[in-house]
Write a protein that holds these residues in place. Structure first.
Motif, PDB file in Angstrom:
ATOM      1  N   CYS A   1      18.828 -39.397   1.692  1.00 47.97           N
ATOM      2  CA  CYS A   1      19.768 -38.820   0.728  1.00 47.97           C
ATOM      3  C   CYS A   1      19.436 -37.382   0.332  1.00 47.97           C
ATOM      4  N   VAL A   2      18.156 -36.992   0.361  1.00 48.15           N
ATOM      5  CA  VAL A   2      17.835 -35.584   0.077  1.00 48.15           C
ATOM      6  C   VAL A   2      18.353 -34.730   1.238  1.00 48.15           C
ATOM      7  N   ALA A   3      18.230 -35.250   2.447  1.00 52.39           N
ATOM      8  CA  ALA A   3      18.764 -34.543   3.617  1.00 52.39           C
ATOM      9  C   ALA A   3      20.255 -34.294   3.421  1.00 52.39           C
ATOM     10  N   GLN A   4      20.955 -35.331   2.978  1.00 49.06           N
ATOM     11  CA  GLN A   4      22.402 -35.206   2.792  1.00 49.06           C
ATOM     12  C   GLN A   4      22.727 -34.192   1.708  1.00 49.06           C
ATOM     13  N   ALA A   5      22.003 -34.287   0.587  1.00 48.26           N
ATOM     14  CA  ALA A   5      22.350 -33.464  -0.575  1.00 48.26           C
ATOM     15  C   ALA A   5      21.888 -32.013  -0.406  1.00 48.26           C
TER      16      ALA A   5
END
Ligand code: 5AD
Ligand code: SF4
Length: 456
Positions: A85-89
């Motif tokens: 999710c950090v990758a996505q955000a």
């Protein structure tokens, strides 16, 4: 063989995704290793839910850069991948903050890992495509050996993403819109797991009880209908599901707790807060009394059900009196366990723009008090088990030789003494004592190890 080290932070879905990535990389000739030192590929599967989870990622990346440099000095190339999710955000921002990162891949793009890794050999790559082009259709089935190595309890993603838009939450932005896997795909996965010894499946999704997957007949199936079908898979003795939203607990799902012995009497049903004004500000779409009535209905269907919840203290504007409403709710329901968090403003969410952020010291005090009440109820629930008979699914070796550890129907960790390796069996156990985090029990003689897992 090349070695990959995978470290997952955050929720159970990240654990599941980490395993799927291991399966994909397994097909590419990578073997998993428990330590980042010596690995050719290091993959961090990250969580964006609270600020602290994100900070952890950058701290970890600093350490990995040092490992990468040290290995380079010895002639070994190490590649670092940030997934989740950090990758996505944060996308390319991650590589700006930590240039040692070779590849950033979001939760809906990881089925493309082999191509992305090939591309990342010559340049830095970011893939955070969000629309779900059914990544599941591209994932390899786990090999029997990999399933067995992961144990007798497994997660299966049935639903992903969220359309609820709670005012504090990043999930609709990091995981995307709600999506349900087709029934046939879920069943094929559960059957494969069961064939390799899995006995306990937890159907997972950010909003799992909003499941609305396409059935084999083309109609839309609910989670309850799916669970009825999963219960027929030979070998599956226990079914759990998480995480549910109170608004989506339909009658069929409540009835499944009464009608299906495989559905375990434990339900994680986050309420977040006890004040109606705060619940409305959170855009939770239910009141505290609606939640209480729902719990009454579930308890009617399954009187021994154990409940757990998530709570947020210090949502913007929360007053002392409103916080007391949360404490009152906790004391009334008597949760068997719960998670609780200080509110953390997340970029891009509506609540992050609210003016009345609660001061840190007040949040600290509230969290302390809440956790004291949660712990009180957890201990009371565990102590009440002493003298009771429960069925325990044995999952792994215990802490000391001669001990085996497993789970009660209520998701408690239970340790027993056993001369023989009985992992995978469901045994009847009398609980004799408790410690802070475990129950200790004596197995009853003359049992049929293959019995279906039912509560005592
Ligand atoms: N701050 C604090 N806790 C949060 N959660 C989700 N978003 C936030 C936030 N911004 C908590 C909720 C949710 C759990 C997974 O994490 O309680 O149910
Ligand atoms: Fe964290 Fe939510 Fe992403 Fe899970 S879905 S890893 S809890 S941000």
């Amino acid at each position: 063989m090349k070695k990959v080290h995978i470290k997952s932070f955050g929720c159970q879905m990240n654990v599941y995704d980490g395993q799927r990535m291991a399966d994909i990389l397994g097909e590419q000739g990578f073997e998993e290793t428990a330590s980042p030192e010596g690995a050719d590929l290091i993959l961090l599967n990250t969580c964006h839910i609270r600020e602290r989870a994100v900070q952890k990622v950058y701290t970890e990346l600093g350490k990995l850069r040092d490992i990468k440099n040290a290995q380079k000095a010895e002639g070994q190339e190490t590649r670092i991948v940030v997934a989740g999710c950090v990758a996505q955000a944060e996308g390319a921002e991650i590589q700006r903050r930590q240039p040692a990162v070779d590849l950033v891949v979001g939760p809906q793009a990881y089925h493309r890992l082999p191509e992305l890794l090939a591309e990342a050999a010559s340049k830095r790559v970011v893939d955070t495509d969000l629309p779900i082009e059914d990544k599941f259709g591209f994932l390899p089935a786990p090999r029997p050996q990999a399933i067995r190595a992961r144990g007798v309890s497994a997660f299966v993603t049935v639903q992903e993403g969220c359309d609820k838009f709670c005012a504090f939450c990043v999930v609709p932005y990091t995981r995307g819109a709600e999506f349900s896997r087709p029934v046939a795909q879920v069943l094929a996965e559960v059957e494969r797991l069961a064939e390799s010894g899995v006995r306990d499946v937890t159907l997972i999704g950010q909003n799992v009880n909003a499941y609305h997957g396409e059935g084999p007949d083309g109609s839309v199936w609910s989670l309850a209908r799916l669970m009825h079908r999963v219960a027929e898979v030979p070998g599956i003795a226990r079914i759990r599901y998480t995480t549910s939203h109170p608004r989506d607990m339909d009658d069929g799902l409540v009835a499944a707790h009464r009608d299906l012995p495989q559905v375990m009497p434990f339900l994680h049903l986050p309420v977040q807060a006890g004040s109606d004004r705060i619940l409305a500000a959170m855009n939770r779409k239910h009141t505290a009394d609606e939640y209480r009535r729902l719990i009454d209905r579930i308890r009617q269907a399954r009187p021994d059900i154990a409940l757990s919840s998530d709570f947020i203290v210090g949502f913007p504007g929360e007053t002392d009196a409103e916080f007391e409403d949360t404490i009152r709710l906790v004391d009334e329901i008597g949760f068997a366990s719960s998670y609780s968090f200080k509110y953390s403003p997340r970029p891009g969410t509506p609540a992050a723009d609210l003016r009345a952020q609660v001061p840190r010291e007040i949040m600290d005090e509230r969290l302390y008090r809440l956790q004291e009440r949660i712990e009180h109820h957890r201990q009371a629930f565990n102590t009440a088990m002493i003298g009771r008979e429960v069925e325990v699914l044995l999952e792994r070796a215990g802490r000391y030789p001669g001990q085996l550890a497993g789970k009660s129907p209520y998701l408690q960790a239970v340790q027993i003494e056993s001369e023989t390796n009985r992992i995978g069996e469901i045994v009847r156990v009398v609980i004799e004592r408790t410690s802070t985090n475990s129950l200790f029990g004596r197995p009853l003689p003359h049992q049929d190890g293959a019995r279906k897992g039912m509560a005592a």
